[in-house]
Scaffold this motif. Structure first.
Motif, PDB file in Angstrom:
ATOM      1  N   THR A  20       7.044   8.739   2.287  1.00  0.00           N
ATOM      2  CA  THR A  20       7.097   7.475   3.024  1.00  0.00           C
ATOM      3  C   THR A  20       5.830   6.670   2.746  1.00  0.00           C
ATOM      4  O   THR A  20       4.871   7.197   2.189  1.00  0.00           O
ATOM      5  N   GLN A  21       5.848   5.440   3.137  1.00  0.00           N
ATOM      6  CA  GLN A  21       4.642   4.609   3.028  1.00  0.00           C
ATOM      7  C   GLN A  21       4.582   3.694   4.256  1.00  0.00           C
ATOM      8  O   GLN A  21       5.629   3.339   4.817  1.00  0.00           O
TER       9      GLN A  21
ATOM     10  N   ILE B 186       0.878  -1.184   0.000  1.00  0.00           N
ATOM     11  CA  ILE B 186       0.000   0.000   0.000  1.00  0.00           C
ATOM     12  C   ILE B 186       0.911   1.228   0.000  1.00  0.00           C
ATOM     13  O   ILE B 186       1.802   1.332   0.834  1.00  0.00           O
ATOM     14  N   VAL B 187       0.695   2.119  -0.946  1.00  0.00           N
ATOM     15  CA  VAL B 187       1.532   3.320  -1.008  1.00  0.00           C
ATOM     16  C   VAL B 187       0.743   4.522  -0.525  1.00  0.00           C
ATOM     17  O   VAL B 187      -0.341   4.797  -1.021  1.00  0.00           O
ATOM     18  N   VAL B 188       1.283   5.205   0.430  1.00  0.00           N
ATOM     19  CA  VAL B 188       0.653   6.433   0.909  1.00  0.00           C
ATOM     20  C   VAL B 188       1.720   7.516   0.876  1.00  0.00           C
ATOM     21  O   VAL B 188       2.768   7.368   1.480  1.00  0.00           O
ATOM     22  N   TYR B 189       1.463   8.568   0.119  1.00  0.00           N
ATOM     23  CA  TYR B 189       2.438   9.662   0.066  1.00  0.00           C
ATOM     24  C   TYR B 189       2.212  10.586   1.242  1.00  0.00           C
ATOM     25  O   TYR B 189       1.138  11.167   1.390  1.00  0.00           O
TER      26      TYR B 189
ATOM     27  N   LEU C  90       6.375   3.883   9.198  1.00  0.00           N
ATOM     28  CA  LEU C  90       6.525   4.480   7.869  1.00  0.00           C
ATOM     29  C   LEU C  90       7.929   4.205   7.349  1.00  0.00           C
ATOM     30  O   LEU C  90       8.914   4.353   8.077  1.00  0.00           O
ATOM     31  N   VAL C  91       8.008   3.777   6.106  1.00  0.00           N
ATOM     32  CA  VAL C  91       9.340   3.526   5.531  1.00  0.00           C
ATOM     33  C   VAL C  91       9.506   4.421   4.304  1.00  0.00           C
ATOM     34  O   VAL C  91       8.533   4.710   3.601  1.00  0.00           O
ATOM     35  N   PRO C  92      10.727   4.872   4.033  1.00  0.00           N
ATOM     36  CA  PRO C  92      10.946   5.733   2.861  1.00  0.00           C
ATOM     37  C   PRO C  92      10.612   4.990   1.577  1.00  0.00           C
ATOM     38  O   PRO C  92      10.679   3.758   1.525  1.00  0.00           O
ATOM     39  N   THR C  93      10.290   5.753   0.540  1.00  0.00           N
ATOM     40  CA  THR C  93      10.028   5.143  -0.770  1.00  0.00           C
ATOM     41  C   THR C  93      11.195   5.369  -1.730  1.00  0.00           C
ATOM     42  O   THR C  93      11.240   4.762  -2.797  1.00  0.00           O
ATOM     43  N   VAL C  94      12.072   6.295  -1.372  1.00  0.00           N
ATOM     44  CA  VAL C  94      13.225   6.593  -2.237  1.00  0.00           C
ATOM     45  C   VAL C  94      14.502   6.387  -1.430  1.00  0.00           C
ATOM     46  O   VAL C  94      14.578   6.785  -0.268  1.00  0.00           O
ATOM     47  N   PHE C  95      15.470   5.749  -2.067  1.00  0.00           N
ATOM     48  CA  PHE C  95      16.757   5.463  -1.406  1.00  0.00           C
ATOM     49  C   PHE C  95      17.882   5.949  -2.309  1.00  0.00           C
ATOM     50  O   PHE C  95      17.719   6.009  -3.538  1.00  0.00           O
TER      51      PHE C  95
END
Ligand code: AHR
Length: 714
Positions: free
Chosen positions: A596-597, A24-27, A615-620
């Motif tokens: 994050t998502q 599930i992606v939540v901005y 919450l975990v980052p979506t970009v690394f």
């Protein structure tokens, strides 16, 4: 044995499964994220050995994999009760009468006649072909490792030991028990003469390559060799078998039946060229071997027997192995070292440290001393001068020059030994190794951070600790920055096994996104993480057939193959690119507004009392530079299905080339993957882009791993 190894692997599978749930992606932030690379700071050094490989005999990594031998069960020891991989060829059952039988020469209670066929202490089991009546041809067929690969214009080197005799009178010493098997009938010995050797279709109707040897009359073993060459118009196939046949009566005995295709750089007893090339292309800096569980073995007596893996194949009996099948040990200690040499990589040697998979261990002290001595000898074989005993053996085996080695790992995953015996075992090994080889660095297999109660406390602190992580992509994303917080005054870290375990038999794109995120964390911290290697490296992707079981024991592997072809998983390409596009200095980088998502909650969370999705980052990201070539390597990962704009600020850079090279690995769906029939679905695509400046914006593709190679001056 199987039970033991499964227990260990199941533990990891379960852990991964528990934390796997919906995507599930939540901005959480709508502002354009910003990444600043601070080039005003010198930055730490990138470890020169950061990326390497780990290997062991699992999933038919060598037998049926990298090791080019095509004959399965060439010395007939794979199964004591049947000649696995072998069958009788008898196309004329009316006029021919023939049978095959496994002759286990070490078994008591079998007639002398059956026990007298050992060639030496290693080759004690052979196959007998009894031909009572022969119409057309009869023979023995080997099915290979899920088929014999047939390719056009290819020369295969066949060799085998054979002897032909008539029935000999069963002989018994008076004290021996009566044989339980009926005596053989009288059979005329017509064995002398031509023996036909073929690579042919499994139905025997198409012969792809053929030759003969002339069997001479002798009661003793003799080795025969020949080359079988396929025609230019042969279509590649794995629907083939290797057959040795006759049309004359008698008793034929076979041992060490071998068939080699051309090998990488024509090395003898060598490697499959396609797979070795994929490894060379990764430019790894080291190879950790021989395991993994394969180092330890199910029982203390099953540890990797390096001494009996040296020298001619005639001296290699194979051993029990740790993954449910019997390794031939054609891939022996010297072959591992030559493999390193092919890749221009250093060996990282795992030495058996007295702990085995079933939980048994040998306490530090006099009982452990022979194991320590054995490790010292093994090290001498690798780095000793030719004047040393084992250095001279290596020279006799064809490699006078010592190999370069810096690291020796003491055991494997000794945290499984909850008795706490590793402290003493590690210390005994380390002291002996350092005394004789002060230049070597010993690696402890217990990570302080993961197992504080088991860590080594006696004597000096271990200089390097090996940490292992098998996780799903969520856990990789969540923990990608774990090393940012590690104590810089403590030991260095070797991430000696790790993988994002999604996809089977090889990993999928989502796993590659997990891997890449995790690797940015290791790379950014490569002042601390001196080495890392993915595991497992290989998988033979064949599923079960009527005669052979499924080829693999462990899901989510890096490189897949069958007998004919090989392919890289999306994770393979991530490994390759990360190792290729790497500078020697870490660029300090900071990010703002990274979306994050929420990570789905797991059963483990509920045990730990966690009720709100973290919450975990979506970009690394990670960035390194090469001062000499004035190049910046920027790696950015977008783990979501949406395009992601990112502002990139090269702080402290006055001049930058407008053009850059962009390499992208991406796909439409996280489950996208490469397979043996669709090997190129997810591969890196390189393009030239422009618009680069001290501040610029890039829009990251959905589900993508991007590497930017930017020139900073001139
Ligand atoms: O990589 C597969 C196995 O995982 C290794 O043999 C072992 O070290 C770990 O448990």
């Amino acid at each position: 044995m199987k039970k033991i190894t499964l227990q260990k692997s199941n533990f990891k599978k379960l852990f991964a499964a528990l934390s796997l749930s919906a995507f599930i992606v939540v901005y959480s932030n709508a502002q354009t994220p910003k990444l600043t690379l601070d080039l005003t700071k010198p930055g730490n050094n990138v470890s020169p050995m950061l990326y390497g490989l780990m290997t062991e005999e699992i999933n038919h990594s060598y037998d049926g994999g990298l090791y080019a031998e095509l004959t399965r069960n060439r010395i007939f020891k794979d199964n004591p009760s049947k000649p696995e991989g072998w069958s009788l060829v008898n196309e004329d059952t009316i006029n021919s009468k023939a049978a095959i039988k496994l002759m286990a020469t070490t078994q008591d209670n079998v007639p002398y006649d059956e026990r007298r066929h050992a060639i030496n202490g290693a080759l004690q089991t052979c196959l007998r072909l009894t031909v009572e009546k022969s119409g057309t041809r009869v023979g023995i067929a080997n099915e290979g490792y899920w088929g014999i690969p047939v390719k056009p214009s290819t020369a295969y080197r066949a060799s085998f030991y054979i002897k032909g005799t008539a029935r000999t009178e069963p002989f018994r010493w008076p004290w021996e028990p009566k044989p339980t098997t009926p005596p053989l009938p009288d059979i005329a010995d017509n064995t002398a003469g031509p023996i036909t050797v073929t690579i042919e279709s499994n139905d025997g109707k198409t012969v792809y390559a053929s030759g003969t040897v002339n069997l001479i009359k002798s009661a003793f073993w003799k080795k025969y060799e020949l080359t079988l060459t396929t025609a230019a118009d042969v279509k590649p196939t794995t629907d083939a078998r290797f057959v040795i046949s006759t049309n004359r009566t008698g008793l034929y005995y076979f041992n060490l039946v071998s068939l080699f295709p051309p090998t990488y750089k024509n090395q003898s007893n060598g490697f499959r060229p396609d797979i070795m090339q994929m490894l060379v292309d990764m430019k790894p800096k080291f190879l950790r071997f021989p395991g993994g569980n394969f180092l330890e073995g199910p029982l203390i007596t099953d540890a990797f027997p390096w001494k009996q893996t040296l020298g001619p194949l005639e001296n290699r009996p194979g051993h029990r192995g740790s993954w449910g099948y019997r390794p031939s040990d054609g891939m022996g200690l010297l072959e591992f070292l030559l493999w390193c040499e092919n890749m221009n990589a250093e060996p990282v040697l795992g030495v058996y440290a007295g702990y085995s998979l079933n939980g048994d261990h040998i306490d530090a002290g006099p009982l452990l001393k022979p194991y320590v001595d054995d490790a010292l000898e093994e090290i001498e074989y690798i780095i000793g001068d030719v004047k040393t005993y084992w250095g001279a053996k290596r020279a006799a085996d064809g490699h006078p020059a010592p190999f370069k080695m810096t690291y020796v790992e003491i055991g494997n995953e000794d945290w499984f030994d909850r008795t706490g015996s590793y402290d003493g075992r590690f210390t005994q090994f380390r002291e002996a190794i350092e005394k004789k080889y002060p230049q070597l660095i010993c690696i402890s297999t217990i990570a302080d951070a993961q197992y504080p109660n088991l860590k080594v406390t006696s004597g000096k602190k271990p200089a390097v600790l090996d940490e292992h992580y098998y996780r799903n992509s969520w856990a990789m994303w969540e923990n990608a920055s774990q090393y940012d917080k590690y104590d810089r005054k403590g030991p260095k870290i070797f991430v000696g096994e790790w993988a994002t375990r999604e996809g089977a038999p090889t990993t999928n794109l989502n796993a590659a996104l997990g891997d890449a995120a995790w690797m940015t964390g290791m790379e950014r911290n490569s002042d601390l993480i001196i080495m890392s290697c993915y595991a497992p490296l290989f998988v033979n992707v064949n599923t079960a057939t009527a005669t052979a079981p499924k080829a693999w024991q462990w899901d989510s592997d890096l490189i897949g193959y069958n007998a004919l072809n090989s392919f890289g998983s999306p994770s393979y390409y991530v490994q390759k690119l990360f190792s290729h596009y790497l500078g020697n200095k870490i660029i300090p980088a900071t990010a703002e507004n990274i979306p994050t998502q929420p990570r789905p909650l797991t059963r483990r969370d509920s045990t730990d009392g966690i009720t709100k999705a973290p919450l975990v980052p979506t970009v690394f990201y990670s960035a390194t530079r090469d001062a000499k070539s004035e190049t910046i390597y920027l790696k950015i990962i977008n783990t979501t299905g949406k395009q992601q704009p990112l502002e990139i600020n090269l702080k402290g850079i006055a001049k930058v080339s407008q053009d850059a090279t962009l390499i992208v690995i991406k796909g439409d769906k996280p489950e996208d993957t490469n397979t043996i029939t669709d090997p190129q679905k997810i591969v890196p695509v390189t393009s030239q882009i422009n618009g680069i400046g001290p501040v610029f914006t890039r829009t990251l593709d959905p589900y993508s791993i991007s590497i930017l190679q930017i020139k900073t001056a001139k």
